[in-house]
Enzyme design. Structure first.
Site, short mmCIF file in Angstrom:
data_model
loop_
_atom_site.label_atom_id
_atom_site.label_comp_id
_atom_site.label_asym_id
_atom_site.label_seq_id
_atom_site.Cartn_x
_atom_site.Cartn_y
_atom_site.Cartn_z
N GLN A 23 0.79 -1.22 0.00
CA GLN A 23 0.00 0.00 0.00
C GLN A 23 0.83 1.28 0.00
OE1 GLN A 23 -2.73 -1.77 3.21
NE2 GLN A 23 -4.12 -0.43 2.10
N GLU A 171 -5.23 -10.21 8.98
CA GLU A 171 -6.62 -10.41 8.59
C GLU A 171 -6.83 -11.62 7.67
OE1 GLU A 171 -8.21 -6.77 7.04
OE2 GLU A 171 -7.87 -5.72 8.92
N ASN A 313 -7.98 -6.11 14.49
CA ASN A 313 -8.27 -4.95 13.63
C ASN A 313 -9.78 -4.77 13.65
OD1 ASN A 313 -5.59 -5.24 13.05
ND2 ASN A 313 -5.85 -5.64 10.87
N TYR A 315 -13.09 -2.09 12.43
CA TYR A 315 -13.58 -0.88 11.76
C TYR A 315 -15.10 -0.73 11.91
CZ TYR A 315 -9.08 -0.60 9.34
OH TYR A 315 -7.74 -0.48 9.05
N GLU A 380 -5.29 -2.21 14.14
CA GLU A 380 -5.86 -1.30 13.14
C GLU A 380 -7.21 -0.81 13.62
OE1 GLU A 380 -6.23 -2.53 9.01
OE2 GLU A 380 -4.29 -3.54 9.09
C1 BGC Z 1 -6.50 -3.80 5.94
C2 BGC Z 1 -5.83 -2.60 5.32
C3 BGC Z 1 -6.85 -1.70 4.69
C4 BGC Z 1 -7.81 -1.25 5.75
C5 BGC Z 1 -8.88 -0.30 5.29
C6 BGC Z 1 -7.79 -3.48 6.65
O1 BGC Z 1 -8.73 -4.47 6.40
O2 BGC Z 1 -5.61 -4.49 6.76
O3 BGC Z 1 -4.86 -3.05 4.41
O4 BGC Z 1 -6.27 -0.60 4.05
O5 BGC Z 1 -8.47 -2.36 6.29
O6 BGC Z 1 -9.73 -0.88 4.37
#
Ligand code: BGC
Length: 482
Positions: A23, A171, A313, A315, A380
């Site tokens: 990336q 992941e 991680n 989100y 993350e």
């Molecule tokens: C990944 C990253 C990605 C980020 C945002 C994660 O799932 O490890 O590589 O950029 O999410 O989508």
């Protein structure tokens, strides 16, 4: 007006920022590096990436890592999580030929981090598998777990005197679901409900082998730690009916549990419900063996406990409803659930995300209860801005602060053992199939400028303030608003 409140992070809590090789590095064919699946994929199927872009140059960190380190240093974080490109150090994919220019690059990066008092945290696999190994089936081929382990040994040997925290695989579920079981990520095999489980199985075995190599051959001398990092969504029941509550729990077991249960549970192996459901459903669908591969008794033992921390991680949260109408086989069809975003959840302007901080707290509690309160390191967490985002990225600031507040509740009120937090990501970079249109960075990168100029966004200053003061003040201090 409510009185301002301040939450203090525990004394030894660590903060970091994260990136990954494909990336940010660029330098895709320089100094002896071979092609990874992502080089091949972006060059061969450019139309699969928004605006036909690739990571050929990206942030050019292969040449500009010193600037990156200066920016990391300014954030005052304790560690930097980056990944090593397998093809840069082993162009054939195997240890028969070591590319010393590649080793040198990571040596320079690691040494400069240490000189600047930033702890290096290295991920061995962040999706850029060597093309030559993918041509043999990639993670669907069981031999890949051995190849990965050999590559891991090379990394431990060359960098382990200075890298004390290793992450084997980033992941595994996303690779299983979107690269082999779907078509969003390279190599896009799109083998739903079959390739997903097969590749996931290979990744778990690869992780296991790398862990034990470290444990047997390196740990005593190098005295570091090694683990896996799983990404997880929180699955919130769509309604309070018993069916949806059960479906949400099934989802947690067969989503995060798929990769966490074999490693972190007392009994090991895939979660029982996953084993039983997929075995039965496969049979009913006319398969003569389960679509979910089986571990040998020895593998079950070797996987159990094979991570020194619970890398996480996170989100997003999804709502989970009982029932599924997809054409089988698919993973959600196996779970017999449907996931979606509740329309009432905030978007902060991102089409991809919903802002649901309470889901983070619930997830941390689920992990605590399910796996006996392991040490969790958040590797993350971050917010997806779109093309219209400016340096004044208040949406990211709001997301970051609310997720950190939820995490601090999990630590301070619920006694979840979270010991670190990593923001994704240091700077805008190649966001896989979205190219450069989705932005996660604390720094803006000008991709039209040959110098790839980096500029801190407002969120960088807010994060720095949290890191330096080790606390989160509510409401947000005035100085960050103007
Ligand atoms: C990944 C990253 C990605 C980020 C945002 C994660 O799932 O490890 O590589 O950029 O999410 O989508």
């Amino acid at each position: 007006m409510a009185k301002p409140t301040t939450v203090h992070f525990p004394k030894n809590f660590k903060f970091g920022v994260s990136t990954s090789a494909y990336q940010i590095e660029g330098g895709w064919n320089e100094d002896g590096k071979s092609e990874s699946i992502w080089d091949y994929y972006t060059h061969t199927f450019p139309q699969r990436i928004v605006n036909l872009t690739s990571g050929d140059i990206s942030c050019d960190s292969y040449h500009k890592f010193e600037e990156d380190i200066a920016n990391i240093k300014r954030l005052k974080v304790q560690f930097y999580r980056f990944s090593i490109s397998w093809c840069r150090i082993l162009p054939s994919g195997h240890p028969n030929k070591i590319n010393h220019a590649g080793i040198d690059y990571y040596n320079r990066l690691i040494n400069a981090l240490i000189q600047n008092n930033i702890e290096p945290v290295a991920t061995l696999f962040h999706w850029d598998i060597p093309l030559s190994i993918n041509n043999l089936g990639g993670w669907c081929n069981p031999i890949t777990s051995d190849y990965f382990a050999s590559y891991a040994r090379v990394c431990f040997k060359h960098f382990g005197d200075r890298v004390k925290t290793w992450i084997t695989i980033n992941e595994p579920i996303l690779i299983a679901m979107r690269a082999y079981g779907g078509a969003q990520l390279a190599p896009a095999y799109d083998s739903k409900g079959i390739g997903s489980y097969l590749s996931g199985h290979g990744e778990l075995l690869g992780h296991m082998k790398a862990y034990h190599i470290y444990d047997k051959e390196f740990r005593a001398i190098q005295k570091g730690r090694i683990g896996i990092t799983n990404d997880a969504r929180w699955g919130e029941p769509a309604t309070q009916t018993p069916e949806d509550i059960e479906a949400a729990e099934r989802y947690m077991q067969m989503d995060l549990g798929w990769f966490a249960h074999p490693i972190f549970s007392k009994e090991g192996n895939y979660p029982l419900i996953m084993r039983e459901l997929i075995d039965t459903v496969s049979k009913n669908q006319g398969f003569d063996q389960s679509r979910l591969p089986k571990f040998t008794p020895e593998e079950i033992q070797l996987l159990k406990g094979s991570s020194d921390f619970f890398g996480l991680n996170h989100y997003n949260t999804v709502a989970v409803k009982h029932g599924n109408t997809e054409v089988p086989p698919t993973n959600e069809n196996d779970i017999n659930c449907t996931t979606f975003y509740d329309p009432s959840w905030k978007t902060n302007g991102s089409e991809l995300f919903r802002v649901v901080p309470w889901g983070f707290r619930k997830l941390l509690n689920w992990i605590k209860n399910e796996y006996n309160n392991p040490e969790v390191i958040v590797f993350e967490n971050g917010f997806a801005g779109n093309d219209t985002e400016t340096l004044n990225d208040i949406d990211r600031i709001d997301y970051m602060r609310s997720y950190m507040a939820a995490m601090s509740d999990a630590i301070l009120k619920d006694n979840c053992r979270v010991t670190g937090y990593t923001f994704w990501t240091l700077m805008d970079n190649f966001e896989w199939q979205d190219g450069y249109t989705v932005k996660f960075g604390l720094h803006h990168v000008d991709f039209k400028d040959p110098n790839r100029k980096r500029t801190p966004k407002r969120s960088a200053f807010v994060y720095q303030d949290i890191v330096v003061t080790r606390c989160l003040t509510n409401p947000i201090p005035d100085r960050f608003l103007h």
